[in-house]
Write a protein that holds these residues in place. Sequence first.
Motif, PDB file in Angstrom:
ATOM      1  N   ILE A 118      -3.512   8.214   0.302  1.00  9.91           N
ATOM      2  CA  ILE A 118      -4.249   6.939   0.935  1.00  9.91           C
ATOM      3  C   ILE A 118      -5.567   6.854   0.045  1.00  9.91           C
ATOM      4  N   VAL A 119      -6.326   7.854  -0.163  1.00 10.05           N
ATOM      5  CA  VAL A 119      -7.665   7.749  -0.808  1.00 10.05           C
ATOM      6  C   VAL A 119      -7.419   7.030  -2.404  1.00 10.05           C
ATOM      7  N   SER A 162      -5.563  -0.159  -4.519  1.00 13.52           N
ATOM      8  CA  SER A 162      -5.528  -1.778  -4.106  1.00 13.52           C
ATOM      9  C   SER A 162      -6.492  -2.703  -4.390  1.00 13.52           C
ATOM     10  N   ILE A 163      -7.616  -2.119  -4.659  1.00 13.93           N
ATOM     11  CA  ILE A 163      -8.726  -3.193  -5.177  1.00 13.93           C
ATOM     12  C   ILE A 163      -8.350  -3.751  -6.539  1.00 13.93           C
ATOM     13  N   PHE A 171       0.808  -1.254  -0.114  1.00 15.99           N
ATOM     14  CA  PHE A 171       0.006  -0.054   0.198  1.00 15.99           C
ATOM     15  C   PHE A 171       0.861   1.326   0.105  1.00 15.99           C
ATOM     16  N   ASN A 189      -4.916   5.361  -3.216  1.00 17.06           N
ATOM     17  CA  ASN A 189      -4.371   3.755  -3.331  1.00 17.06           C
ATOM     18  C   ASN A 189      -5.403   3.024  -2.820  1.00 17.06           C
ATOM     19  N   ILE A 190      -6.464   3.436  -1.964  1.00 16.54           N
ATOM     20  CA  ILE A 190      -7.506   2.455  -1.691  1.00 16.54           C
ATOM     21  C   ILE A 190      -8.251   1.856  -2.920  1.00 16.54           C
TER      22      ILE A 190
END
Length: 647
Positions: free
Chosen positions: A543-544, A550-551, A519, A546-547
């Motif tokens: 972070i937003v 990440s999916i 991440f 990469n969320i």
Amino acid sequence: MAVSTMQAVNIIGFMDEIDDVITVLGESGVFHPDEVSVFYNNTQGFSHLQTKNIYAEHLTNLKASLGLTKRQFPLVDVSNFNPTYQDIELFCNKICDELNELVEDRDFAAEQLLEAKQNLDETKHFVGLDIEIEKLLELKYVNARFGRLPKDSYVKLESYKDDPYIDFSVCTEDKAYYWGVYLAPADKTEEIDRVFSSLFFERCDIIGVNSTPTLHMKKLTALIPHLEDVYKDTEKRIDDYLSMNRERILKYLSKLEELSMYSTIRTKALQYNKSFIIVGWVPTEFAKPLKKRLCKHRSVTVEFSDAKNEIKKSPPVKLKNCFLARPFEFYTSMYGVPKYNEIDPSLFVAITYIIIFGIMFADVGQGICLTIVGILMYKIKKMAIGKILAPCGISSAFFGLVFGSVFGFEHLLDPMYKALFGLEEKPIEVMSSEMATKIILVAIGIGVFLLIIAMCLNVYTSIRQKDYGRALFSTSGVAGIIFYSAIVFGIAGQLLFGLPVFSAPYIICLIVIPFILIFFAEPLGGLVNREPDWKPESWKDYIVENIFESIEVLLSYVTNTMSFLRVGAFVLVHAGMMMVVFVLAETAGPIAYWPIVVVGNVIVMVLEALLVAIQVLRLEYYELFSRFYSGEGRPYEPVKLKLTQNG
């Protein structure tokens, strides 16, 4: 899995020796020229010796004119032939003009001959008419339409029998058509044309027949031999012209090829005051001999540096592989050649492609046939794909022995299994439900194994490229390998062996922590690589973003693994298709049995070989290459003149 080592070469000398230097570089056949601006950041005060290839236009025109003659023109040695630019220009213009005129005469004669033959072919369909066709076409109040009507459409004319204007006069017929003519009053022509068009009537252009078809055929029959003689005469004139000028043509063509080749070096060279600079690349084994030849010129200095120290200049890549991997360079090049400091995947492709192809196309008889076809494709047609098909066929035959299939006969090898292993029948019955499940699971296992290998190759390549962040934290790095392996082996242990693998320490250490590292791979990679701007501009935005990424990462692991289901699916498909062939053969009876079996085998072999070849290549490109290979290098393309090459 390697590339040839290269040397960056930097050549500096006085302008009065540049032609000699370019000649040496061209004759060596190993020099890959490059832009000086790639090697030097500051080129202020430098000027181009030549902005364009002044010989390219003459070479293109000469080759185009020679190509029209449909003859071959091998290049010859012209080391002692040195015409001026004006000589070349005058010769090319003269030869091109004269050849083009001869070719135009030949093409005109060929066109007349073809037209006469077509006219004869069309006219013979209307032999039954006792009227001059040209006069019929010139009628003022009636329009004549010559052509052909399908036989099944001719029957439909019966429905128009009450219309006196719709009638078709048949002159001749063949298997599918009636040839003839219909007449239409000028004021009703459009309506009648529409009716015949709906019946698929095809018009035939026979304008120029100013006599009856029979007489016209006699004229054409007498004319065609004369036109053939005219055509042969034009061909002879071309042959005589080329024979008379052949030696000069070959010399000028070869010299133009040479000068055009040298111009590719000259256009990249730069001049500074009275000196020139030429840069490029040479394979390491040729560096010393080339330097020895260049240093014979008093003003020339040559410097070499290892390409591994010049990675930022993007050294060209010359693939270097063993006999097994060499044919598969074709697939590697299709995707893109590797960077100089990147692993060459040709050997990896060779091994995996041959094995997977063999599993998916497992049949002893069909595999042997595929091997023979591959050998013939390469030996006779010189097709690169032939050298790929041959080992794939051998692999198919091997796995055919494993699965016990010979041209679709699933129990033909049972005596062999009994003699060698004491088995009553073959051990793997593909179409049984229990074995089908095992085949699917093995296919997934193959996918998992190859994906982990691909990720290990990514780690190795990243370390070679000194990108330690990608090696450690990327989806195909160390963190990715641990994360993917932990999930796969955990699921396998839990479902297949009933082992309670997913304990809290297992999940935290082998799944959660590696996922967190993936991440934050970008900032962690920048930190490890000691990049000054390793921190993201906004941690919140990072972070937003990469969320969602990440999916996509999680889905890529799943889809890459599931893609290998096709390996097992094609094992079942092959057995299923051959089962259909034998059912059809048995239904047809004893007389048609073997013809259907043979034809069915041929159809299955061609269709399945094509599908399997595409599907395995897809696995290589999308599932495996995407894990470790970029293919963003540039190929090694030395300036070279091949004297045996045809013009």
